[in-house]
Design an enzyme around this catalytic site. Sequence first.
Site, PDB file in Angstrom:
ATOM      1  N   HIS A 155       0.836  -1.217   0.000  1.00  0.00           N
ATOM      2  CA  HIS A 155       0.000   0.000   0.000  1.00  0.00           C
ATOM      3  C   HIS A 155       0.867   1.262   0.000  1.00  0.00           C
ATOM      4  O   HIS A 155       0.428   2.302   0.474  1.00  0.00           O
ATOM      5  CB  HIS A 155      -0.953   0.029   1.201  1.00  0.00           C
ATOM      6  CG  HIS A 155      -1.679  -1.256   1.430  1.00  0.00           C
ATOM      7  ND1 HIS A 155      -2.947  -1.505   0.937  1.00  0.00           N
ATOM      8  CD2 HIS A 155      -1.317  -2.392   2.089  1.00  0.00           C
ATOM      9  CE1 HIS A 155      -3.328  -2.727   1.289  1.00  0.00           C
ATOM     10  NE2 HIS A 155      -2.352  -3.290   1.983  1.00  0.00           N
ATOM     11  N   SER A 276      14.544  21.932 -16.141  1.00  0.00           N
ATOM     12  CA  SER A 276      13.287  22.618 -16.410  1.00  0.00           C
ATOM     13  C   SER A 276      13.600  23.931 -17.109  1.00  0.00           C
ATOM     14  O   SER A 276      14.659  24.522 -16.896  1.00  0.00           O
ATOM     15  CB  SER A 276      12.569  22.886 -15.090  1.00  0.00           C
ATOM     16  OG  SER A 276      11.740  24.016 -15.194  1.00  0.00           O
ATOM     17  N   LYS A 282      15.456  22.212 -10.871  1.00  0.00           N
ATOM     18  CA  LYS A 282      14.874  20.925 -11.222  1.00  0.00           C
ATOM     19  C   LYS A 282      15.837  19.958 -11.909  1.00  0.00           C
ATOM     20  O   LYS A 282      16.700  20.345 -12.674  1.00  0.00           O
ATOM     21  CB  LYS A 282      13.659  21.107 -12.157  1.00  0.00           C
ATOM     22  CG  LYS A 282      12.457  21.733 -11.525  1.00  0.00           C
ATOM     23  CD  LYS A 282      11.855  20.923 -10.391  1.00  0.00           C
ATOM     24  CE  LYS A 282      11.092  19.713 -10.871  1.00  0.00           C
ATOM     25  NZ  LYS A 282       9.922  20.100 -11.669  1.00  0.00           N
ATOM     26  N   GLU A 289       9.660   8.670 -16.942  1.00  0.00           N
ATOM     27  CA  GLU A 289       8.284   9.121 -17.198  1.00  0.00           C
ATOM     28  C   GLU A 289       7.836   8.773 -18.617  1.00  0.00           C
ATOM     29  O   GLU A 289       6.699   8.347 -18.835  1.00  0.00           O
ATOM     30  CB  GLU A 289       8.182  10.632 -16.988  1.00  0.00           C
ATOM     31  CG  GLU A 289       8.340  11.044 -15.536  1.00  0.00           C
ATOM     32  CD  GLU A 289       8.461  12.556 -15.402  1.00  0.00           C
ATOM     33  OE1 GLU A 289       7.435  13.242 -15.500  1.00  0.00           O
ATOM     34  OE2 GLU A 289       9.590  13.041 -15.220  1.00  0.00           O
TER      35      GLU A 289
END
Length: 460
Positions: A155, A276, A282, A289
């Site tokens: 979980h 970024s 970043k 992804e």
Amino acid sequence: MKLWAGRFQKETDTLVNDFNSSIGFDARLYKQDIAGSIAHATMLGKQGIIEEHEAQKIIEGLKAILADIEDDKVEFSLDNEDIHMNIEALLTQRIGDAGKRLHTGRSRNDQVAVDTRLYVKEEIPVIIKQVLDLEQVLIKKAKANLDTVMPGYTHLQRAQPTTFAHYMMAYANMFKRDVTRLEDCLERLDECPLGAGALAASTYPLDRFATAQALGFKKPTDNSMDSVSDRDYAIELLSCLSILMMHLSRFSEEIVLWCSWEFKYVDLDDAYSTGSSIMPQKKNPDVAELVRGKTGRVYGSLVTLLTVMKSLPLAYNKDMQEDKEALFDAIDTVELCLPVFGAMLDTLTVRPKNMAKAASGGFINATDCADYLTKKGLPFREAYMIVGRLVNMCIKTGDTLDTLALKDFRAISSLFDEDVYEALALKTCVNERKVYGGPSKESVEKQIGLIEEFVQARQE
Ligand code: ARG
């Protein structure tokens, strides 16, 4: 002029011409198409269906076309609809009448079926090799992290301690199944549909065993109608690829989480991350992804082909031309994802300290604490209840089980002794889990050995 102009009184509308044509995407089958035609022509000559010297002329013509395509000297035409008719037209242009005999006893229906199978037969080993390369990276990472304790989750809540090596071997086992699934798929599709004709084979004495053998298939397919209407092999491959991408997407998700500041279990190499355009701080896990995102494309291809094939009556239907873009896109996507994912994994830095810190903060040794009492004679359910109370107490006081004073342990159960600290040390918790498949060092070493054997057996 169309091949079928004799039957028609009008030219094909240009809209239909463009709509019907598949050369834009099936041109990539040129090599397989020529191989199929060479096998067919050779067999026609041997069986005396066409003259041997004509068969020879066809074969030489086809070889020359192949060389010219590879030298980028050939332009395919939309008017010839697909790769099959383009090559046949080129052949006839070049060698004249003999070229017109190539299509004796053959249809584009068995032709496209054989071309696609040949293509898939070449690509599956490429994908298997890429998965095996990824397995090597997993083996390397596991060997370097046998003692890197980290939390295992259920979980997404800290559950029980494990090691980064054990985690890597979990993925290695998924990819191992992917390899065997691809091998099964390859084994099942290894039958040659050439000679099935449009659907009802032929009145010529075609030797389907000879063409199957010449093209490297185990045997010819057993039923001519099934041969031209079957796309199971493509659907099966897309299923295998979907499952493989599902695994990569789960792994990608973990990497995205692990390199967040909240986790910081790993650092991606600068060469495998991106910045970024606005936020100077970043460092983004774009590769993971994108792999996660591209999984959707591969699932899409599977659903496309299942839906194209749904309810299609026997035998060939033009709907089936829609199989190729989905199949090619899925193969291309998987072949693009695997190497970059492997390289990203290979170059990432593991942060054992952060993993250990996370593992010590979340009562990850609570089960071990209950097992400690159980080993001293208490029934597990009672031990479980006691440890629940201990955890509750720790949460209130800001303690952990490792830092709790012995008197506090003993206030709840007199079975606790000095040796509880050793029993609850994370290293002990991991290394006592010696059960086959578990996270102890010796158990994970065994798991690594099994994956190594699996990989080696396929590299001989
Ligand atoms: N381009 C077609 C395909 O990809 C080849 C088979 C065409 N057969 C036919 N009967 N129209 O499916």
